[in-house]
Design an enzyme around this catalytic site. Structure first.
Site, PDB file in Angstrom:
ATOM      1  N   ASN A  13       0.885  -1.175   0.000  1.00 41.04           N
ATOM      2  CA  ASN A  13       0.000   0.000   0.000  1.00 41.04           C
ATOM      3  C   ASN A  13       0.920   1.222   0.000  1.00 41.04           C
ATOM      4  O   ASN A  13       1.493   1.558   1.022  1.00 41.04           O
ATOM      5  CB  ASN A  13      -0.896  -0.011   1.243  1.00 41.04           C
ATOM      6  CG  ASN A  13      -1.689   1.277   1.368  1.00 41.04           C
ATOM      7  OD1 ASN A  13      -1.943   1.957   0.366  1.00 41.04           O
ATOM      8  ND2 ASN A  13      -2.082   1.627   2.577  1.00 41.04           N
ATOM      9  N   LYS A  15       0.271   4.273  -0.282  1.00 46.53           N
ATOM     10  CA  LYS A  15      -0.319   5.494   0.305  1.00 46.53           C
ATOM     11  C   LYS A  15      -0.068   6.681  -0.640  1.00 46.53           C
ATOM     12  O   LYS A  15      -0.059   6.494  -1.850  1.00 46.53           O
ATOM     13  CB  LYS A  15       0.241   5.755   1.696  1.00 46.53           C
ATOM     14  CG  LYS A  15       0.230   4.504   2.587  1.00 46.53           C
ATOM     15  CD  LYS A  15       0.487   4.803   4.023  1.00 46.53           C
ATOM     16  CE  LYS A  15       0.732   3.525   4.778  1.00 46.53           C
ATOM     17  NZ  LYS A  15       0.307   3.567   6.154  1.00 46.53           N
ATOM     18  N   GLU A 101      -6.663   4.781   7.590  1.00 41.10           N
ATOM     19  CA  GLU A 101      -6.407   6.204   7.290  1.00 41.10           C
ATOM     20  C   GLU A 101      -7.614   6.825   6.586  1.00 41.10           C
ATOM     21  O   GLU A 101      -7.929   7.996   6.785  1.00 41.10           O
ATOM     22  CB  GLU A 101      -5.125   6.346   6.452  1.00 41.10           C
ATOM     23  CG  GLU A 101      -3.882   6.106   7.307  1.00 41.10           C
ATOM     24  CD  GLU A 101      -2.692   5.551   6.553  1.00 41.10           C
ATOM     25  OE1 GLU A 101      -2.660   5.616   5.313  1.00 41.10           O
ATOM     26  OE2 GLU A 101      -1.778   5.021   7.228  1.00 41.10           O
TER      27      GLU A 101
HETATM   28  C1  PEP Z   1      -0.773   0.068   5.672  1.00 40.23           C
HETATM   29  O1  PEP Z   1      -0.691   1.178   5.159  1.00 40.23           O
HETATM   30  O2  PEP Z   1      -1.726  -0.662   5.412  1.00 40.23           O
HETATM   31  C2  PEP Z   1       0.282  -0.347   6.596  1.00 40.23           C
HETATM   32  C3  PEP Z   1       0.194  -1.515   7.165  1.00 40.23           C
HETATM   33  O3  PEP Z   1       1.314   0.544   6.791  1.00 40.23           O
HETATM   34  P1  PEP Z   1       2.715   0.230   7.513  1.00 40.23           P
HETATM   35  O4  PEP Z   1       3.196  -1.089   6.987  1.00 40.23           O
HETATM   36  O5  PEP Z   1       3.590   1.371   7.136  1.00 40.23           O
HETATM   37  O6  PEP Z   1       2.426   0.169   8.980  1.00 40.23           O
END
Ligand code: PEP
Length: 257
Positions: A13, A15, A101
């Site tokens: 992901n 983001k 988020e």
């Molecule tokens: C996510 O964005 O779904 C996630 C798990 O982020 P991170 O691995 O950075 O905690």
């Protein structure tokens, strides 16, 4: 069916990261590193602006492309939104829905996650539906209540056949982007609880087929232990998916299982 027959899925992901040239560079670096991987489904969920670039950069590889959200209406006056049909038409296969988020900063609710999941399924996309408890909910000892409620609401009205096209990501909110990972036992406990909840709603046979990922600060160092657990069928990876070497290590850990 059991873990040995469910295909693990490692999904990145990204983001709100990477310009198009950066996206192309990352996927071009990653593709040969994971070209020999067969037993794990590899997915990169990227910002809308990178989808076309990502699809072109991964053509002919074993990397699938996903989006990070979609709207629940097919079209209309929803400025700034993207429909599931728009994604499907491009050749996108997966879509992340209900990420914490989105729930936290964009007021998404279980009701809209449910609508988005139905819209994604109707368009032929594979939803990766995220559920997870807040830290204080865990501290109040209501993790199972929170997760059961999310599963019931997010999948309300979705048939067993459609559920089988979905992936569930257990992402404790306190572990996302914080560097605090759930222990492998904590991840297993909740992933097993999710499977039990699905078994009550859809029957054990259906529940056994569903891929349940863990997400939350999964990285190259801790992935092997997390994905070795019986009910953890891969991971949804944020930060560590932005580095080809780290993401590859996680993918290879999932191959071992
Ligand atoms: C996510 O964005 O779904 C996630 C798990 O982020 P991170 O691995 O950075 O905690």
């Amino acid at each position: 069916m059991n873990k040995a027959t469910r295909k693990a899925i490692i999904a990145g992901n990204w983001k709100m990261n990477k310009t198009r040239p950066e996206a192309k560079a990352l996927l071009t670096e990653l593709a040969p590193m994971v070209a020999d991987v067969k037993s794990v489904e590899i997915v990169a969920c990227v910002p809308f602006t990178n989808l076309e670039t990502a699809l072109a950069a991964t053509e002919g590889t074993n990397i699938k492309i996903g989006a990070e959200n979609c709207h629940f209406e097919k079209s209309g006056a929803f400025t700034g939104e993207i429909s599931a049909d728009m994604l499907a038409e491009m050749g996108v296969e997966y879509v992340v829905l209900g990420h914490s988020e989105r729930r936290q900063y964009f007021a998404e609710t279980d009701e809209t996650v449910n609508k988005r999941t139905k819209a994604a399924l109707e368009a032929g996309l594979k939803p990766i539906v995220c559920v997870g408890e807040l830290l204080w909910e865990r501290e109040c000892n209501i993790t199972e209540e929170v997760i059961a409620r999310q599963i019931k609401l997010d999948f309300f009205g979705i048939s067993a056949d459609d559920l089988k096209k979905c992936v569930i990501a257990y992402e404790p909110v306190w572990a996302i982007g914080t560097g605090k990972t759930a222990t492998a036992d904590q991840a297993e406990e909740v992933c097993a609880f999710i499977r039990d909840t699905l078994a009550k709603l859809y029957g054990a046979d259906v529940a056994e087929t569903i891929t349940i990922q863990y997400g939350g600060s999964m990285n190259a160092a801790n992935a092997a232990e997390l994905v070795s657990k019986k009910n953890v069928d891969g991971g949804l990876i944020g930060g560590a998916s932005l580095k080809a070497a780290d993401f590859t290590t996680i993918i290879k850990a999932a191959e071992v299982g």
